[in-house]
Each structure stands twice: as C-alpha cells, then as structure tokens.
Design a protein around this motif. Structure first.
Motif, PDB file in Angstrom:
ATOM      1  N   VAL A  28       0.844  -1.208   0.000  1.00 20.22           N
ATOM      2  CA  VAL A  28       0.000   0.000   0.000  1.00 20.22           C
ATOM      3  C   VAL A  28       0.876   1.255   0.000  1.00 20.22           C
ATOM      4  CG1 VAL A  28      -1.769   1.284   1.254  1.00 20.22           C
ATOM      5  CG2 VAL A  28      -1.880  -1.212   1.149  1.00 20.22           C
ATOM      6  N   VAL A  29       1.924   1.241   0.822  1.00 17.83           N
ATOM      7  CA  VAL A  29       2.833   2.384   0.880  1.00 17.83           C
ATOM      8  C   VAL A  29       3.502   2.603  -0.477  1.00 17.83           C
ATOM      9  CG1 VAL A  29       4.933   3.285   1.948  1.00 17.83           C
ATOM     10  CG2 VAL A  29       3.241   2.096   3.349  1.00 17.83           C
ATOM     11  N   ILE A  30       3.983   1.542  -1.088  1.00 14.26           N
ATOM     12  CA  ILE A  30       4.680   1.641  -2.373  1.00 14.26           C
ATOM     13  C   ILE A  30       3.768   2.221  -3.451  1.00 14.26           C
ATOM     14  CG2 ILE A  30       5.699   0.252  -4.238  1.00 14.26           C
ATOM     15  CD1 ILE A  30       6.774  -1.616  -2.021  1.00 14.26           C
ATOM     16  N   LEU A  31       2.512   1.841  -3.428  1.00 15.33           N
ATOM     17  CA  LEU A  31       1.583   2.282  -4.464  1.00 15.33           C
ATOM     18  C   LEU A  31       1.003   3.670  -4.185  1.00 15.33           C
ATOM     19  CD1 LEU A  31      -0.357  -1.052  -5.091  1.00 15.33           C
ATOM     20  CD2 LEU A  31       1.281   0.022  -6.622  1.00 15.33           C
ATOM     21  N   ARG A  32       0.676   3.952  -2.935  1.00 11.70           N
ATOM     22  CA  ARG A  32      -0.090   5.170  -2.644  1.00 11.70           C
ATOM     23  C   ARG A  32       0.762   6.363  -2.245  1.00 11.70           C
ATOM     24  NH1 ARG A  32      -5.411   3.022   0.755  1.00 11.70           N
ATOM     25  NH2 ARG A  32      -6.101   1.470  -0.784  1.00 11.70           N
ATOM     26  N   LEU A  33       1.896   6.130  -1.586  1.00  8.09           N
ATOM     27  CA  LEU A  33       2.685   7.269  -1.113  1.00  8.09           C
ATOM     28  C   LEU A  33       3.145   8.168  -2.258  1.00  8.09           C
ATOM     29  CD1 LEU A  33       4.003   8.836   1.162  1.00  8.09           C
ATOM     30  CD2 LEU A  33       5.963   7.278   1.027  1.00  8.09           C
ATOM     31  N   PRO A  34       3.693   7.633  -3.365  1.00  7.65           N
ATOM     32  CA  PRO A  34       4.090   8.537  -4.463  1.00  7.65           C
ATOM     33  C   PRO A  34       2.923   9.341  -5.021  1.00  7.65           C
ATOM     34  CG  PRO A  34       5.096   6.382  -4.749  1.00  7.65           C
ATOM     35  CD  PRO A  34       4.096   6.241  -3.656  1.00  7.65           C
ATOM     36  N   GLU A  35       1.747   8.723  -5.136  1.00  2.00           N
ATOM     37  CA  GLU A  35       0.586   9.437  -5.658  1.00  2.00           C
ATOM     38  C   GLU A  35       0.176  10.558  -4.705  1.00  2.00           C
ATOM     39  OE1 GLU A  35      -2.518   6.672  -6.371  1.00  2.00           O
ATOM     40  OE2 GLU A  35      -1.514   5.681  -8.063  1.00  2.00           O
ATOM     41  N   ARG A  36       0.219  10.278  -3.413  1.00  2.00           N
ATOM     42  CA  ARG A  36      -0.117  11.322  -2.433  1.00  2.00           C
ATOM     43  C   ARG A  36       0.883  12.467  -2.500  1.00  2.00           C
ATOM     44  NH1 ARG A  36      -4.912  11.299   0.348  1.00  2.00           N
ATOM     45  NH2 ARG A  36      -3.824  12.441   2.003  1.00  2.00           N
ATOM     46  N   ALA A  60      -7.968  13.971  -4.471  1.00  2.00           N
ATOM     47  CA  ALA A  60      -6.812  13.464  -3.735  1.00  2.00           C
ATOM     48  C   ALA A  60      -6.788  11.941  -3.761  1.00  2.00           C
ATOM     49  CB  ALA A  60      -6.854  13.971  -2.293  1.00  2.00           C
ATOM     50  N   PRO A  61      -5.617  11.346  -3.978  1.00  2.00           N
ATOM     51  CA  PRO A  61      -5.514   9.880  -3.951  1.00  2.00           C
ATOM     52  C   PRO A  61      -5.887   9.346  -2.575  1.00  2.00           C
ATOM     53  CG  PRO A  61      -3.534  10.885  -4.890  1.00  2.00           C
ATOM     54  CD  PRO A  61      -4.332  11.984  -4.272  1.00  2.00           C
ATOM     55  N   PRO A  62      -6.231   8.070  -2.485  1.00  2.00           N
ATOM     56  CA  PRO A  62      -6.619   7.489  -1.193  1.00  2.00           C
ATOM     57  C   PRO A  62      -5.474   7.544  -0.195  1.00  2.00           C
ATOM     58  CG  PRO A  62      -6.308   5.772  -2.846  1.00  2.00           C
ATOM     59  CD  PRO A  62      -6.290   7.072  -3.570  1.00  2.00           C
ATOM     60  N   ASP A  63      -5.824   7.681   1.079  1.00  2.00           N
ATOM     61  CA  ASP A  63      -4.794   7.716   2.114  1.00  2.00           C
ATOM     62  C   ASP A  63      -4.190   6.325   2.283  1.00  2.00           C
ATOM     63  OD1 ASP A  63      -6.092   6.273   4.600  1.00  2.00           O
ATOM     64  OD2 ASP A  63      -7.639   7.558   3.743  1.00  2.00           O
ATOM     65  N   ILE A  64      -3.106   6.257   3.036  1.00  2.00           N
ATOM     66  CA  ILE A  64      -2.355   5.015   3.150  1.00  2.00           C
ATOM     67  C   ILE A  64      -2.970   4.053   4.161  1.00  2.00           C
ATOM     68  CG2 ILE A  64      -0.102   4.053   3.820  1.00  2.00           C
ATOM     69  CD1 ILE A  64       1.187   6.564   2.701  1.00  2.00           C
ATOM     70  N   VAL A  65      -3.611   4.576   5.196  1.00  2.00           N
ATOM     71  CA  VAL A  65      -4.012   3.727   6.314  1.00  2.00           C
ATOM     72  C   VAL A  65      -5.477   3.299   6.242  1.00  2.00           C
ATOM     73  CG1 VAL A  65      -4.235   3.608   8.834  1.00  2.00           C
ATOM     74  CG2 VAL A  65      -2.264   4.769   7.799  1.00  2.00           C
ATOM     75  N   PHE A  66      -6.390   4.231   5.974  1.00  2.00           N
ATOM     76  CA  PHE A  66      -7.809   3.962   6.211  1.00  2.00           C
ATOM     77  C   PHE A  66      -8.582   3.509   4.966  1.00  2.00           C
ATOM     78  CE2 PHE A  66      -6.495   7.092   9.423  1.00  2.00           C
ATOM     79  CZ  PHE A  66      -6.784   6.358  10.558  1.00  2.00           C
ATOM     80  N   LYS A  67      -8.194   3.946   3.800  1.00  2.00           N
ATOM     81  CA  LYS A  67      -8.932   3.610   2.583  1.00  2.00           C
ATOM     82  C   LYS A  67      -8.689   2.163   2.191  1.00  2.00           C
ATOM     83  CE  LYS A  67     -11.424   4.736  -1.081  1.00  2.00           C
ATOM     84  NZ  LYS A  67     -12.821   5.181  -0.976  1.00  2.00           N
ATOM     85  N   ARG A  68      -9.772   1.418   2.001  1.00  3.24           N
ATOM     86  CA  ARG A  68      -9.648   0.006   1.631  1.00  3.24           C
ATOM     87  C   ARG A  68      -9.160  -0.137   0.194  1.00  3.24           C
ATOM     88  NH1 ARG A  68     -14.949  -3.313   3.195  1.00  3.24           N
ATOM     89  NH2 ARG A  68     -13.706  -4.872   2.065  1.00  3.24           N
ATOM     90  N   SER A  69      -8.517  -1.263  -0.066  1.00  3.50           N
ATOM     91  CA  SER A  69      -7.938  -1.509  -1.389  1.00  3.50           C
ATOM     92  C   SER A  69      -9.029  -1.870  -2.387  1.00  3.50           C
ATOM     93  CB  SER A  69      -6.917  -2.647  -1.315  1.00  3.50           C
ATOM     94  OG  SER A  69      -5.859  -2.318  -0.440  1.00  3.50           O
TER      95      SER A  69
END
Length: 289
Positions: A28-36, A60-69
């Motif tokens: 999740v971090v690898i995919l979402r952090l750059p987008e955020r 805004a892209p989904p957050d790292i912790v709470f948004k389900r995949s």
C-alpha cells in the motif's frame, strides 16, 4: 540449526506471519505514497504560484491507512478474503476475482520479501531492541526499493526518518557509536554527491538523484563509515548485473535510466545482516597465499 529452529518454531512462525502482514501494508505504501506526494506537490506549486485549482483536477488519492484496497482495473473494492497476504494471490492465480485482470507480481513478491527479511532479522537478533530496529530498517528499505523501482523516487518521507533513526540509535548505542554514525552519514551522503557532480561536469548528464545520497547517508548512520565501501561496491555489481538483465528483457538500450536506489537498499541490507562474515571472506580471499 535444526534443533534451534525446532525449539523456537513458534517465534519464527509468528515472525513469518507478521512479516507477511507488514508486507501487505508495504505494498500500500509503495503504491499510494508517491501518488499522495505528487498530489501534494502540485497543490503546493499552485499555491506558491497563485494559481487557483481547476474544477477538473483529480481528487486526492486514497490515504495510506484507512482507505480500503480496490482492483486498479475494475475499481471493485476488495474483500478481506482477497487481501490475505500471499495466499490470496496464489488462490486467485494472480488474477482479480471480479474482472479477471492480472494482479501484479509485486504484491506477493513484496510480502514474501518482508516475511523472509523478518525471519532473518529475528534469527540474527532475536526478540530484542536491536531486532526491532533491524525490522524497521528492513521494512523501510523494502518500501524505498519498491517506490524507486516503480517511480524513480526516494521520498524524503522515508529516507530522512531512516537517517534520524540511525543517528538516534547510536546514542544507546545499538549498532554503532555516535561518532561512527555521524561520520558514516556525512561520508555516505558526500561520497555519492561528489560522484554525481563529477559525472555531471564531465558528461552534462545526471547519473543519479539526491535520494540516493540520502539513502546511503542513512545506511552510514546505521552501520558506520566502514560499511560504506562494501555497500557501494556490492550495489554497483548487483546493479550492473540486474540492470543488464532488466534492459535485455525489456528490449531497452543502455541509455535507459535505471533506478540505483533498489541496489543500494539490497546491498545495505546484506551488509547489515552479513557484513562481518563478508569482511572475513574478503580478507581470506585477499590475503590467501
């Protein structure tokens, strides 16, 4: 070794399962952090330039912790059964349950790497503070390698905490003394910084990014200045071999940029775990008569 594993199997089983769960989060971090980060950078740039956000701007892209995949193809929200680390990918044979689109090999690979790294760190340090720190280092290196491989970015959000954590651990000291941590961080950063500018002055091109300097500086803070030369040499060898393979399989030529961060991360982790054994092996080979 077999006796140790048989006696401590509950610890290793728990460590492996914990590594799989963390690996799922690292994906999740690898995919979402750059987008955020990209979204935030654009917003900050508009604010600095006094440009009003357009109505058509992407949310805004989904957050790292709470948004389900969800599936990146059909956007279907994934259930708990679809998110079991490693097992779901194997059961679904690498395809989405809903639209049958292929699921990237990154997911099981990162989960398996995280589990393997957890087992190795626990086997080396046991359930100690050094072991907990080693797990933090391993997970951050996996996340940084994955992000750099996908986007050619090494975010300050990860490299700088890694650097500061290494410096703070030296106060105990857990791995190296404070002086070694400070000198290692400085030499690690300045060595690649110097190579970068020398290469740029000679060729007019940028051979690497500033994130590589910070990553090597962070590893120097964790392991001291003596670890830096083995890390650079090992990362160069691994990068040359794997880089050539990647270019060949993708049909690219040698001018195609390849991120160096993953190779620094791999070499740094190997040095962290087996540095003393590698040094002994190197000494034996070098001074054999």
């Amino acid at each position: 070794m077999i006796e140790v594993l048989s006696e401590g199997w509950p610890l290793y089983l728990a460590a492996g399962l914990f590594g799989l769960v963390v690996g799922s989060f690292l994906n999740v971090v690898i995919l979402r952090l750059p987008e955020r980060l990209m979204h935030d950078w654009r917003a900050q740039s508009r604010e600095m330039l006094g440009i009003e956000p357009a109505a058509a701007d992407a949310p805004a892209p989904p957050d790292i912790v709470f948004k389900r995949s969800h599936c990146p193809q059909c956007k279907h929200q994934l259930s708990v059964l679809d998110n079991i680390p490693l097992a779901s990918w194997l059961v679904l044979r690498g395809r989405c349950r809903y639209c049958k689109a292929p699921i990237s090999i990154q997911y099981p690979l990162v989960e398996a790497l995280s589990a393997a790294a957890t087992l190795v760190v626990v086997a080396k340090f046991g359930p100690t503070w050094a072991g907990a720190a080693g797990l933090a280092l391993s997970y951050l290196l996996i996340a940084l390698a994955g992000i750099d491989f996908r986007t050619q970015l090494l975010p300050d959000n990860l490299t700088l905490p890694l650097l500061w954590l290494g410096l703070l651990l030296s106060l105990q000291p857990v791995f190296v003394a404070p002086a070694d941590a400070i000198v290692g961080a400085a030499i690690g950063y300045l060595s690649l910084w110097s190579i970068y500018w020398l290469f740029k002055l000679l060729t007019g091109k940028e051979g690497m990014g500033y994130g590589d300097f910070k990553l090597l500086g962070a590893l120097g803070a964790w392991m001291g200045p003596k670890s830096l030369l083995p890390i650079v040499l090992l990362s160069s060898v691994v990068g040359a071999i794997l880089g050539s393979i990647i270019l060949a399989t993708r049909g690219k030529d040698s001018s195609t940029p390849i991120p160096f961060g993953p190779f620094i991360a791999v070499a740094g982790w190997i040095q962290f775990i087996w540095g003393e054994q590698l040094l002994q092996l190197y000494t034996q080979v070098l001074f054999v008569r």
